[in-house]
Design a protein around this motif. Sequence first.
Motif, PDB file in Angstrom:
ATOM      1  N   LEU A 187       0.883  -1.131  -0.101  1.00 52.25           N
ATOM      2  CA  LEU A 187       0.072  -0.093  -0.037  1.00 52.25           C
ATOM      3  C   LEU A 187       0.656   1.297   0.151  1.00 52.25           C
ATOM      4  CD1 LEU A 187      -3.063  -0.962   2.344  1.00 52.25           C
ATOM      5  CD2 LEU A 187      -3.070  -0.153  -0.102  1.00 52.25           C
ATOM      6  N   GLN A 188       1.767   1.273   0.840  1.00 55.58           N
ATOM      7  CA  GLN A 188       2.842   2.476   0.719  1.00 55.58           C
ATOM      8  C   GLN A 188       3.438   2.763  -0.525  1.00 55.58           C
ATOM      9  OE1 GLN A 188       3.537   4.830   3.397  1.00 55.58           O
ATOM     10  NE2 GLN A 188       1.448   3.856   4.210  1.00 55.58           N
ATOM     11  N   ALA A 189       3.806   1.625  -1.340  1.00 59.62           N
ATOM     12  CA  ALA A 189       4.368   1.773  -2.383  1.00 59.62           C
ATOM     13  C   ALA A 189       3.590   2.431  -3.560  1.00 59.62           C
ATOM     14  CB  ALA A 189       5.046   0.414  -2.888  1.00 59.62           C
ATOM     15  N   ARG A 190       2.411   1.875  -3.386  1.00 60.21           N
ATOM     16  CA  ARG A 190       1.308   2.446  -4.345  1.00 60.21           C
ATOM     17  C   ARG A 190       0.910   3.823  -4.048  1.00 60.21           C
ATOM     18  NH1 ARG A 190      -3.433  -1.442  -3.924  1.00 60.21           N
ATOM     19  NH2 ARG A 190      -4.384  -0.277  -5.959  1.00 60.21           N
ATOM     20  N   ILE A 191       0.989   4.311  -2.723  1.00 58.41           N
ATOM     21  CA  ILE A 191       0.746   5.654  -2.401  1.00 58.41           C
ATOM     22  C   ILE A 191       1.942   6.603  -2.665  1.00 58.41           C
ATOM     23  CG2 ILE A 191       0.519   7.077  -0.351  1.00 58.41           C
ATOM     24  CD1 ILE A 191      -0.755   4.986   1.227  1.00 58.41           C
ATOM     25  N   ARG A 192       2.879   6.190  -2.633  1.00 58.49           N
ATOM     26  CA  ARG A 192       4.193   7.046  -3.140  1.00 58.49           C
ATOM     27  C   ARG A 192       4.413   6.860  -4.297  1.00 58.49           C
ATOM     28  NH1 ARG A 192       7.041   3.741   0.849  1.00 58.49           N
ATOM     29  NH2 ARG A 192       7.730   2.211  -0.622  1.00 58.49           N
ATOM     30  N   SER A 193       3.855   6.006  -5.231  1.00 61.93           N
ATOM     31  CA  SER A 193       3.667   6.140  -6.681  1.00 61.93           C
ATOM     32  C   SER A 193       2.489   7.181  -7.225  1.00 61.93           C
ATOM     33  CB  SER A 193       3.541   4.771  -7.467  1.00 61.93           C
ATOM     34  OG  SER A 193       2.344   4.246  -7.274  1.00 61.93           O
ATOM     35  N   GLY A 194       1.640   7.230  -6.376  1.00 63.76           N
ATOM     36  CA  GLY A 194       0.451   8.238  -6.685  1.00 63.76           C
ATOM     37  C   GLY A 194      -0.578   7.468  -7.048  1.00 63.76           C
ATOM     38  N   GLU A 195      -0.556   6.194  -7.093  1.00 62.90           N
ATOM     39  CA  GLU A 195      -1.742   5.133  -7.632  1.00 62.90           C
ATOM     40  C   GLU A 195      -2.732   5.353  -6.418  1.00 62.90           C
ATOM     41  OE1 GLU A 195      -2.696   0.516  -8.233  1.00 62.90           O
ATOM     42  OE2 GLU A 195      -0.648   1.288  -7.974  1.00 62.90           O
ATOM     43  N   LEU A 196      -2.638   5.752  -5.274  1.00 67.57           N
ATOM     44  CA  LEU A 196      -3.597   5.598  -4.144  1.00 67.57           C
ATOM     45  C   LEU A 196      -3.453   6.924  -3.563  1.00 67.57           C
ATOM     46  CD1 LEU A 196      -3.489   2.048  -2.591  1.00 67.57           C
ATOM     47  CD2 LEU A 196      -5.277   3.010  -4.313  1.00 67.57           C
ATOM     48  N   ASP A 197      -4.610   7.575  -3.104  1.00 61.60           N
ATOM     49  CA  ASP A 197      -4.409   8.817  -2.370  1.00 61.60           C
ATOM     50  C   ASP A 197      -4.581   8.371  -0.788  1.00 61.60           C
ATOM     51  OD1 ASP A 197      -5.016  11.831  -2.031  1.00 61.60           O
ATOM     52  OD2 ASP A 197      -6.461  10.879  -0.699  1.00 61.60           O
ATOM     53  N   GLN A 198      -3.414   8.712  -0.317  1.00 64.24           N
ATOM     54  CA  GLN A 198      -3.092   8.353   1.496  1.00 64.24           C
ATOM     55  C   GLN A 198      -4.546   8.518   2.244  1.00 64.24           C
ATOM     56  OE1 GLN A 198       0.828   8.808   2.826  1.00 64.24           O
ATOM     57  NE2 GLN A 198       0.076   8.912   4.963  1.00 64.24           N
ATOM     58  N   GLU A 199      -5.043   9.908   2.156  1.00 68.81           N
ATOM     59  CA  GLU A 199      -5.956  10.276   2.859  1.00 68.81           C
ATOM     60  C   GLU A 199      -7.352   9.468   3.002  1.00 68.81           C
ATOM     61  OE1 GLU A 199      -7.659  12.158   6.129  1.00 68.81           O
ATOM     62  OE2 GLU A 199      -5.645  12.058   5.511  1.00 68.81           O
ATOM     63  N   LYS A 200      -7.584   9.079   1.360  1.00 67.27           N
ATOM     64  CA  LYS A 200      -8.679   8.451   0.980  1.00 67.27           C
ATOM     65  C   LYS A 200      -8.564   6.706   1.703  1.00 67.27           C
ATOM     66  CE  LYS A 200     -11.418   6.466  -2.735  1.00 67.27           C
ATOM     67  NZ  LYS A 200     -11.372   6.392  -4.274  1.00 67.27           N
TER      68      LYS A 200
END
Length: 438
Positions: free
Chosen positions: A303-316
Amino acid sequence: MKYFLPDSQDLVDPSFDFQRETRNPERIRHQDDHYAHEVFSEQGPVFDGILVSKAIVEGTGAASQAKYTQAQQRRILREGVRAFFRLEDHPWDRRIESMGDCGAFTYIKEEAPPFSVDEVINFYVRCGFDYGFSVDHVISEYKPQWEADLFGSGAPDNVRQRQKLTLALASEFFATHKRDKLPFTPIGVAQGWSPVSYAHAFAELQKIGFRYIALGGMVPLKTNDILNCLKAVSEVRCPETKIHLLGVTRFAHLPTFSSLGVASIDSTSPLRQAFMDDKDNYHTLERTYTAIRVPQVQGNFRLQARIRSGELDQEKTRKAEQLCLRRLEEYDAGGRSLVPVLKALRAYEELHEPDKKTRTESARQALEDSPWKKCRCAVCKQLKHHVILFRGAERNRRRGFHNVAVFYQRLRMLTGQTPSADAATKALPDPALTLLSA
């Protein structure tokens, strides 16, 4: 039949707060954390003893498998296994026994064991084990078709050499034990590649003098192969010789194992299945349940890797995680219907496991049945619905402890040590088989 739980430094932190996901900042891991027997100290026995491998404690050299720090290594050798694991004055109604072994699977690819007989015996004596296994070398192949005569000369030279080496080391081990009048009970290890070869090794170990013999290398074998080996061994077994099965459970066949001379077993499978299996994570006497995945956003590297890549929004993603936890808490307390809980779980699942088949139905079954509410074990009483959450080591390992307690209850039922055997004989998936296929 006795059950020994192999040690892999599985402890839980009693200060962990499951609501806030915090722990005591002054906590010292081994000093303050609890082993399974401490978690269940007021409940009664959930196993008969522990098994500790020299390879786990000290490693095997260059490709070290040690799980103990150097400070822990020094302390177990200085204080002994009973003080290290806090086994003395434990409130269970029986003494918790201890077994020491070499951890042969950790050096299976080596040409010879990395330990000498004297080194292993020194480890057993210094730690104060009740039982000690002879030094062995695992035979990974199981090929009954290799049998050409009584002694299996059809097997390749390197395979037969492993058996010869294991028997030679066992002979040296027993001779040293007898000469020095050592305090632990010696257990010889038989390695083979077929029923005939196991029976041969077993007979040779009895000639040496062993009256407690372990069958090694059987973890990957099919149940029928294990039974065939036990039947072959039974033809040469002296009535007073006891058998230990290394790493083998096979629930439904335990009564047959017992009738063929098996006096003890060891396995981490019930514990490991809590967090290594894809579906059979929480055990009851009647069935298993799939744990509900609610991964920690901060602790999940995918999840952290996808958040850092911009694929996922951390707050959401964080809000979806927290909504799941709130809905589950409300449902367990009786203040929320099942539909919004499943909706929240599904929404978060689409974020953390978008490419996998939905687990909504397994979550529905677990929540509708809420088996933790019926369970009287110390883990379920404390954790409540948290025990079914696949989320971090503190929950997952406690669920493993619960599984160990259920396994031990079923073992005692199956082998006639406690009543109500009907429930225990219902078909549950064998943890060892499930983990091997995972």
